[in-house]
Design a protein around this motif. Structure first.
Motif, short mmCIF file in Angstrom:
data_model
loop_
_atom_site.label_atom_id
_atom_site.label_comp_id
_atom_site.label_asym_id
_atom_site.label_seq_id
_atom_site.Cartn_x
_atom_site.Cartn_y
_atom_site.Cartn_z
N ALA A 233 0.83 -1.20 0.00
CA ALA A 233 0.00 0.00 0.00
C ALA A 233 0.87 1.26 0.00
CB ALA A 233 -0.92 0.00 1.22
N ALA A 234 0.41 2.27 -0.71
CA ALA A 234 1.17 3.53 -0.80
C ALA A 234 1.14 4.27 0.53
CB ALA A 234 0.57 4.40 -1.89
N PHE A 235 2.23 5.00 0.80
CA PHE A 235 2.28 5.86 1.99
C PHE A 235 3.07 7.11 1.63
CE2 PHE A 235 5.69 2.78 2.10
CZ PHE A 235 6.81 3.50 2.44
N ARG A 325 32.95 -2.35 14.90
CA ARG A 325 33.89 -2.04 15.99
C ARG A 325 33.17 -1.57 17.26
NH1 ARG A 325 38.88 -0.72 13.43
NH2 ARG A 325 39.14 -2.21 11.74
N THR A 326 32.06 -0.85 17.09
CA THR A 326 31.36 -0.24 18.22
C THR A 326 29.85 -0.34 17.99
OG1 THR A 326 31.14 1.99 17.29
CG2 THR A 326 33.24 1.44 18.36
N PRO A 327 29.04 -0.01 19.00
CA PRO A 327 27.58 0.01 18.81
C PRO A 327 27.12 1.03 17.78
CG PRO A 327 28.10 -0.09 21.15
CD PRO A 327 29.40 0.16 20.43
N LEU A 328 28.02 1.92 17.34
CA LEU A 328 27.63 2.90 16.32
C LEU A 328 27.25 2.23 15.01
CD1 LEU A 328 30.17 5.85 16.78
CD2 LEU A 328 27.72 5.83 17.26
N ALA A 329 27.72 0.99 14.78
CA ALA A 329 27.31 0.28 13.57
C ALA A 329 25.80 0.10 13.55
CB ALA A 329 28.02 -1.07 13.49
N GLY A 330 25.21 -0.24 14.71
CA GLY A 330 23.76 -0.37 14.80
C GLY A 330 23.07 0.98 14.66
N VAL A 331 23.66 2.02 15.23
CA VAL A 331 23.10 3.37 15.10
C VAL A 331 23.09 3.79 13.64
CG1 VAL A 331 23.42 5.79 15.69
CG2 VAL A 331 23.80 4.03 17.43
N PHE A 332 24.21 3.59 12.94
CA PHE A 332 24.28 3.93 11.52
C PHE A 332 23.30 3.11 10.70
CE2 PHE A 332 28.89 5.36 12.27
CZ PHE A 332 28.50 6.68 12.36
N SER A 333 23.10 1.84 11.09
CA SER A 333 22.13 1.00 10.39
C SER A 333 20.74 1.62 10.46
CB SER A 333 22.12 -0.40 11.01
OG SER A 333 21.09 -1.18 10.47
N ALA A 334 20.35 2.10 11.66
CA ALA A 334 19.04 2.75 11.81
C ALA A 334 18.94 4.01 10.97
CB ALA A 334 18.80 3.07 13.28
N LEU A 335 20.02 4.81 10.93
CA LEU A 335 19.99 6.04 10.14
C LEU A 335 19.96 5.73 8.65
CD1 LEU A 335 22.58 8.15 12.18
CD2 LEU A 335 20.08 8.26 12.26
N TRP A 336 20.68 4.69 8.22
CA TRP A 336 20.64 4.29 6.81
C TRP A 336 19.24 3.81 6.42
CZ3 TRP A 336 23.67 5.70 3.16
CH2 TRP A 336 25.05 5.84 3.34
N VAL A 337 18.57 3.08 7.32
CA VAL A 337 17.19 2.63 7.04
C VAL A 337 16.29 3.85 6.82
CG1 VAL A 337 15.14 1.56 8.06
CG2 VAL A 337 17.34 0.42 8.22
N ALA A 338 16.44 4.88 7.68
CA ALA A 338 15.64 6.09 7.53
C ALA A 338 15.91 6.76 6.19
CB ALA A 338 15.93 7.05 8.67
N LEU A 339 17.19 6.86 5.81
CA LEU A 339 17.55 7.52 4.55
C LEU A 339 17.04 6.73 3.35
CD1 LEU A 339 19.09 9.80 3.12
CD2 LEU A 339 21.14 8.37 3.22
N LEU A 340 17.25 5.42 3.36
CA LEU A 340 16.80 4.59 2.24
C LEU A 340 15.28 4.59 2.13
CD1 LEU A 340 19.22 1.53 2.61
CD2 LEU A 340 19.27 3.29 0.83
N VAL A 342 13.18 6.99 3.04
CA VAL A 342 12.70 8.27 2.51
C VAL A 342 13.01 8.38 1.03
CG1 VAL A 342 13.00 10.76 2.61
CG2 VAL A 342 12.85 9.45 4.71
N ALA A 343 14.25 8.03 0.65
CA ALA A 343 14.66 8.17 -0.75
C ALA A 343 13.93 7.18 -1.65
CB ALA A 343 16.17 7.96 -0.86
N GLY A 344 13.58 6.01 -1.10
CA GLY A 344 12.95 4.99 -1.94
C GLY A 344 11.50 4.74 -1.60
N ALA A 345 10.83 5.70 -0.96
CA ALA A 345 9.44 5.50 -0.54
C ALA A 345 8.53 5.22 -1.73
CB ALA A 345 8.94 6.72 0.22
N SER A 346 8.74 5.93 -2.85
CA SER A 346 7.89 5.72 -4.02
C SER A 346 8.16 4.36 -4.66
CB SER A 346 8.13 6.84 -5.04
OG SER A 346 9.49 6.87 -5.44
N LEU A 347 9.39 3.86 -4.53
CA LEU A 347 9.72 2.57 -5.12
C LEU A 347 9.15 1.42 -4.31
CD1 LEU A 347 13.46 3.20 -6.09
CD2 LEU A 347 11.46 3.24 -7.61
N ILE A 348 9.05 1.61 -2.99
CA ILE A 348 8.56 0.54 -2.11
C ILE A 348 7.13 0.13 -2.48
CG2 ILE A 348 7.91 0.04 0.29
CD1 ILE A 348 10.34 1.68 1.15
#
Length: 519
Positions: A233-235, A325-340, A342-348
């Protein structure tokens, strides 16, 4: 500073992060996000939520759990088992995907988070140990079957039916099988085969993502053939919107049992993953801090539309294997999910639902820990029975109740085992010796008393070298047997008792009595 670190534990390691660590964790986080994107949407559909809510649960809750937790490598988010519990708990109360359903899911998440946070605050994280590994194995197997039954309608392109137990859903599906949609099934099978090929050729590659992209391209390239295939469904936007929770007392009463079950399941899963990762990387782990972090993520997450999250086996394993190396890998993963997102919302919105269902079937296959099941079956029949009882409960009962059934089964077998401690018996001269290997407590009193009543020696000696604990009922039983033997002209002797056991006997019975205590 020490008080500030207790409040913000990430301050203990964040200043030590180097530029090289940042670059490594940024890349590892991207790999995790590529895996999380299709998984999170799939788990949202399992939970009966719109696909974008899976993305919301993979952003803020993950970020909080990584920063406030104690594990360097564990990454959380929505999981298959918890998504099934969410669906089975809320589906009888509201139509899946509706506004009311979403509000209930967010409220349940908040309640589960509150339960988790309180356990961590009171340092009661040890309670999750009562959910044994055999219960988890049975639950995950049952959850996998429940997920498969729930996703087959999407794969076959028929209307989903059956809210409640797995058997009722399977029965509803059986009567609708003749209505299956051939193009939907072809799209799902194409996505599944493509994912399996990618997984075979590229072991750590994003097989699910490639399968979704391939199926979407197929539907787009042949619109006439696949016009009737349902899509996501579109969002408007994938950024988590603010959600105001409604604390309705009747809804809280209905959701509270499922919230406790979800909270326990999430903690057991998360701590199991964290312990396994810590053992591999030789890092210290603070279980209570991890419990508090999971609770905090689920307390705050619902206010920004994040549903229940917990540690993820696949994402955490990928995180460690990729060299985080650090828990920042998980933090960056969450931020990358947000970026992807938003950028690919129409493709989803071009992703076919049968392809999502095929990806979920693949996840279900990986969810079953086959080596552990084989080892359990060979090692312990009692634990195997607990696993089978939990599995049956997931199919016959609402899923959140299956956890309680499994825990009760585990406790039953544990109490049965402890109520009959191992006793070695031999005789020499005028003595009959019983060496007790276990605790002398109220549950074992009847068993031990019957053994003592069958003795015929002039001196009945209880070798208590392996007895770690005796309670009031145990002390009373020993004193009662000592009086019985004294009336028959015999005596009861407690030998090699540990200081703690002696102290407990003195406290319970005083210095007097006919029970003899020897070194």
């Amino acid at each position: 500073m020490e008080r500030l670190i207790r409040l913000l534990p990430f301050l203990a390691w964040l200043p030590q992060v180097s530029g090289r660590d940042l670059r490594r964790d940024l890349g590892v986080g991207l790999s995790g996000a590529v895996l999380a994107l299709p998984q999170s949407m799939a788990y949202a559909l399992i939970a009966g939520l719109p696909a974008e809510y899976g993305l919301y649960a993979a952003i803020l809750p993950v970020l909080i759990a990584c920063l406030w937790g104690s594990s360097k490598h564990m990454v959380g988010g929505p999981t298959a088992a918890i998504s099934v519990v969410l669906f089975t708990a809320i589906a009888p109360l509201a139509p899946p995907g509706s506004t009311q359903f979403i509000q209930y899911a967010l409220l349940l998440t908040f309640l589960a988070g509150l339960f988790q946070w309180l356990l961590g605050l009171l340092r009661f994280g040890v309670l999750v140990n009562f959910v044994s590994h055999s219960v988890l194995l049975g639950f995950t197997c049952g959850a996998a079957l429940v997920i498969v039954i729930g996703q087959l309608p999407y794969l076959l392109g028929i209307a989903a039916g059956g809210q409640g137990t797995a058997l009722s859903s399977a029965a509803a599906l059986w009567w609708k099988l003749p209505q299956f949609h051939v193009p939907s099934l072809l799209v799902g099978l194409f996505s599944l085969v493509l994912s399996l090929v990618v997984k075979r050729l590229w072991r750590r590659g994003p097989a699910l993502l490639v399968g979704l992209i391939g199926a979407s391209a197929l539907v787009w390239a042949m619109p006439a053939t696949f016009a009737g295939v349902a899509k996501v469904a579109a969002f408007r936007s994938a950024l988590p919107p603010l959600s105001l929770l409604r604390f309705d007392l009747s809804a809280i009463a209905q959701l509270l049992p499922a919230a406790v079950a979800c909270g326990m399941l999430g903690l057991v899963t998360s701590l199991s993953i964290a312990r396994a990762l810590a053992a591999r990387s030789h890092q210290p782990l603070d279980a209570n801090q991890e419990v508090r972090a999971q609770g905090l993520s689920n307390l705050i997450g619902p206010w920004l539309s994040g549903t229940l999250s917990a540690g993820s086996f696949t994402r955490s394993g990928l995180n460690q294997d990729a060299g985080a190396r650090t828990p920042l890998a998980g933090v960056f993963s969450a931020l990358w999910v947000a970026l992807l997102a938003v950028a690919g919302a129409s493709l989803i919105t071009h992703i076919p639902l049968p392809a999502m269902a095929a990806g979920i079937l693949l996840i279900c296959w990986n969810l079953v820990d086959r080596p552990s099941l084989r080892a359990l079956w060979k090692g312990s029949r009692a634990e195997s029975l607990v696993m089978l009882l939990t599995l049956a409960a997931t199919l016959l009962l609402p899923l959140q109740n299956a956890i309680y059934a499994g825990v009760l089964a585990s406790l039953f077998f544990y109490l049965k085992r402890t109520s009959q401690p191992r006793v070695q018996q031999w005789a020499r001269e005028d003595e009959e010796v019983l060496r007790i290997e276990g605790s002398i407590f109220f549950g074992a009193c009847d068993y031990l008393q019957k053994l003592m009543q069958h003795s015929r020696g002039e001196r009945l000696v209880l070798d208590a070298h392996h007895v770690n604990f005796i309670d009031f009922a145990g002390a009373q039983m020993l004193q009662q047997e000592a009086h019985r033997l004294a009336s028959e002209g015999r005596c009861l002797v407690l030998r090699n008792a540990r200081p703690r056991v002696k102290a407990e006997l003195v406290k319970q019975m005083g210095q007097g009595g006919v029970l003899q205590v020897e070194e």
